[in-house]
Motif scaffolding. Structure first.
Motif, PDB file in Angstrom:
ATOM      1  N   LYS A   1      11.223   5.801   3.398  1.00 53.66           N
ATOM      2  CA  LYS A   1      11.673   7.111   4.501  1.00 53.66           C
ATOM      3  C   LYS A   1      12.677   6.295   5.179  1.00 53.66           C
ATOM      4  N   ALA A   2      12.388   5.171   5.602  1.00 50.08           N
ATOM      5  CA  ALA A   2      13.208   4.623   6.564  1.00 50.08           C
ATOM      6  C   ALA A   2      14.490   3.954   6.010  1.00 50.08           C
ATOM      7  N   ILE A   3      14.346   3.638   4.813  1.00 48.09           N
ATOM      8  CA  ILE A   3      15.445   3.354   3.963  1.00 48.09           C
ATOM      9  C   ILE A   3      16.292   4.156   3.715  1.00 48.09           C
ATOM     10  N   ASP A   4      15.857   5.497   3.388  1.00 45.49           N
ATOM     11  CA  ASP A   4      16.546   6.506   3.236  1.00 45.49           C
ATOM     12  C   ASP A   4      17.403   7.139   4.319  1.00 45.49           C
ATOM     13  N   GLU A   5      16.485   6.872   5.118  1.00 43.83           N
ATOM     14  CA  GLU A   5      16.940   7.423   6.940  1.00 43.83           C
ATOM     15  C   GLU A   5      18.425   6.604   7.129  1.00 43.83           C
TER      16      GLU A   5
ATOM     17  N   SER B   1       0.706  -1.399  -0.014  1.00 44.84           N
ATOM     18  CA  SER B   1      -0.059   0.036  -0.022  1.00 44.84           C
ATOM     19  C   SER B   1       0.823   1.113  -0.080  1.00 44.84           C
ATOM     20  N   ALA B   2       0.347   2.304  -0.593  1.00 49.24           N
ATOM     21  CA  ALA B   2       0.730   3.517  -0.746  1.00 49.24           C
ATOM     22  C   ALA B   2       1.528   3.923   0.563  1.00 49.24           C
ATOM     23  N   ALA B   3       0.732   4.030   1.717  1.00 53.48           N
ATOM     24  CA  ALA B   3       1.160   4.294   2.964  1.00 53.48           C
ATOM     25  C   ALA B   3       2.523   3.651   3.311  1.00 53.48           C
ATOM     26  N   THR B   4       2.263   2.447   3.563  1.00 49.53           N
ATOM     27  CA  THR B   4       3.402   1.724   4.102  1.00 49.53           C
ATOM     28  C   THR B   4       4.534   2.088   3.228  1.00 49.53           C
ATOM     29  N   ARG B   5       4.412   1.976   1.819  1.00 53.30           N
ATOM     30  CA  ARG B   5       5.458   2.065   0.815  1.00 53.30           C
ATOM     31  C   ARG B   5       6.277   3.382   1.425  1.00 53.30           C
TER      32      ARG B   5
END
Lengths: 337, 337
Positions: free
Chosen positions: B40-44, B31-35
């Motif tokens: 964001k976490a990956i980037d972080e 889902s778009a939300a979890t994606r």
DNA sequence: CAATTTGTTGATAACGTTTTCATTGAGATT
DNA sequence: AATCTCAATGAAAACGTTATCAACAAATTG
């Protein structure tokens, strides 16, 4: 004929997987009897250890990547061959990172060390392909050796050639032959190597008391074509040069072509010196006087330095400068009055 | 700044590792939300998926190896560059298998497909680097494409050039200019390419009713040096050739050097045709008439064919023959009586 | 003869993913 | 209201190694 794993080998030889692994990586710590059993079983089922299983466990890939602008260039190809040779000797594989100068590709290949796909990088570029902050210290970088195009970062392992001194030697050779109007055809001016060679050119001139004439330097890009067009430009000068210092053999090759088209004889009418001493140099007509680069040694040192980093051995000398010497052939001669 | 794994990302974004994996490889099924959360976490934490974890699971390495005799050769380098380019487009890495014609190295690189280190092989050699029994069928072989030096095995994917026809065309060109004594300087005669070119040479001669003279063919090895020495031999003949068919541009380059040393003018005294059309050809003096090889296309087709095998797609045409055409320049001319 | 060392080996737990299978809850259908 | 479908997610089991640790026998020592 199904692909055999370490477990099959273990079962077949009646030992544990651990012992099979040991037989392969530390043969001396397993008894002769079991070793033989295991080896026989391995042979029987044609077992080849799976790289990923091992790599996942050891966190070592056994590969390196060499990031190079263009494999098609004879100079680059010579170095990469040497690297491959050295890498193979110590059981490493070489990933080809031909980038065509595309920064995206450079970064892509550099990122492989983060994903674990390679253990280290040999970089032929003056741009560090990582984002670093001012606080980043050298030991936070992955195993990396920078070659030929120095990047401006203290402490990085480098294997270089003294381009300033080399260019100076090349130009001094021409000066010693009586030349005063010496044209220069540069490589890509965004590279340190080309800048350094230009500096060497200027220094030699200055030292000989010859005034620098900006009209005599034309920018090329290390490719044959650019040598040709640059030479045509130089020949169009009202007072044309009596000698040409080409920043690569390719450029010299193009230059010779242009000179021939213009009806000029090398070295009688004009002397030319190249840079690199590729395998073509000796067979040009006339054979090219050029600066010999130690390709084999460059590759060898790159690999040694990288390996030391990967294995976390102490490195006494992080910056290696290799000698480069003038190879005099037939394309240079005393200036005719 | 510690190396982040998929679990850290999962924890940070409050989802399971499975979802993180899905976000990366099948974004549309999450889902778009979890994606967004995951991204964001990956980037972080600067997460890069570990290649070995993935490869171990999927049994796909995302790499191929190209086994090639000598990367230093301009012809080979051109092809490998093209392969790298195509491979990069589809997310594959290229392992450099420069073998220097050492069978041990050939087999070493070929074995990588067994250890899973690579998914396929592009082979520039006429020798199959596997032990096969007569019963071995094609689909038991790993993904493999054979190029330029055909191996004698039905059903293997190949991308080739018609060397017989090409050589014939080259020699016909010389014949049409009135030449009858046409020397040939071969490459390594243990290669099919060189044999085929010799066959083409003979066919052209026969077709024109010119008797074959064994004295006129000298064996080289595709290197510059051999072109030079071979030419010297041919010139020592009591009745020397009026034209030279060189089996590579490198040979032609060496030949030109020898001809110049002997005081002969090309093409006035003797015509020369090469083979390959490397970047040097156009800039030789005189510009070399040569057979143009479609390096880029060869690489492209090799990669396409290999990829199809890796992905187990049906392959309509397993054997691709690419056109090769005569590039006429200035090194050939009408025979002077 | 007991105690200790040494030399071989096996069980087991990672390494970091992806994929199958099961679960959940929301919306649609009867 | 009861059932069904479907989309989104998580739990858990692989993938094939290697390294740690413990176990055991044999050999050495006191």
């Amino acid at each position: 004929m199904l692909k055999a794993g370490i477990k099959q080998v273990a079962k077949l030889s009646g030992v544990s997987p651990a012992t099979v692994s040991r037989t392969l990586s530390n043969p001396e710590i397993v008894s002769a009897a079991t070793r033989e059993k295991v080896l026989k079983a391995i042979d029987e089922c044609g077992y080849t250890p799976n790289r990923f299983g091992a790599s996942l466990r050891t966190q070592k890939s056994g590969s390196i990547v060499v990031i190079i602008p263009d494999i098609t260039n004879a100079f680059n190809a010579g170095i990469i061959r040497s690297i491959e040779d050295e890498a193979a000797k110590v059981g490493y594989s070489v990933l080809l990172g031909d980038t065509q100068r595309d920064p995206v590709k450079v970064r892509h290949y550099a990122s492989m060390v983060r994903s674990g796909q390679v253990d280290g990088i040999i970089l032929f570029s003056q741009h560090l392909p990582f984002d670093i902050t001012p606080e980043t210290t050298i030991d936070q970088l992955p195993p990396l050796v920078n070659s030929c195009e120095p990047l401006d970062l203290d402490g990085v392992c480098q294997v270089m050639v003294n381009n300033v001194a080399a260019a100076k030697e090349a130009v001094n050779h021409l000066i010693s032959l009586g030349h005063k109007r010496i044209g220069a055809i540069t490589g890509n001016m965004d590279t340190p190597s080309s800048n350094d060679r230009l500096t060497g050119y200027k220094q030699a001139l200055a030292q000989a008391g010859i005034e620098f004439d900006a009209n005599l330097v034309t920018n090329g890009n290390y490719l044959i074509e650019s040598g040709k067009t640059a030479t045509e430009q130089l020949l169009a000068l009202s007072e044309r040069p009596t000698a040409l210092f080409c920043f690569s053999d390719n450029i010299a090759f193009g230059a010779m072509s242009a000179l021939h088209d213009a009806g000029l004889k090398v070295p009688d009418d004009i002397s030319v010196v190249g840079f690199d001493d590729t395998e073509y140099a000796a067979f040009m007509t006339p054979a090219l006087t050029t600066m010999h680069q130690p390709l084999k040694e460059i590759g060898k040192n790159c690999m040694a330095l990288l390996l030391a980093q990967i294995e976390k051995r102490p490195i006494s000398q992080r910056c290696i400068e290799l000698p480069i010497k003038l190879q005099v052939r037939r394309s240079t001669a005393q200036l005719q009055q």
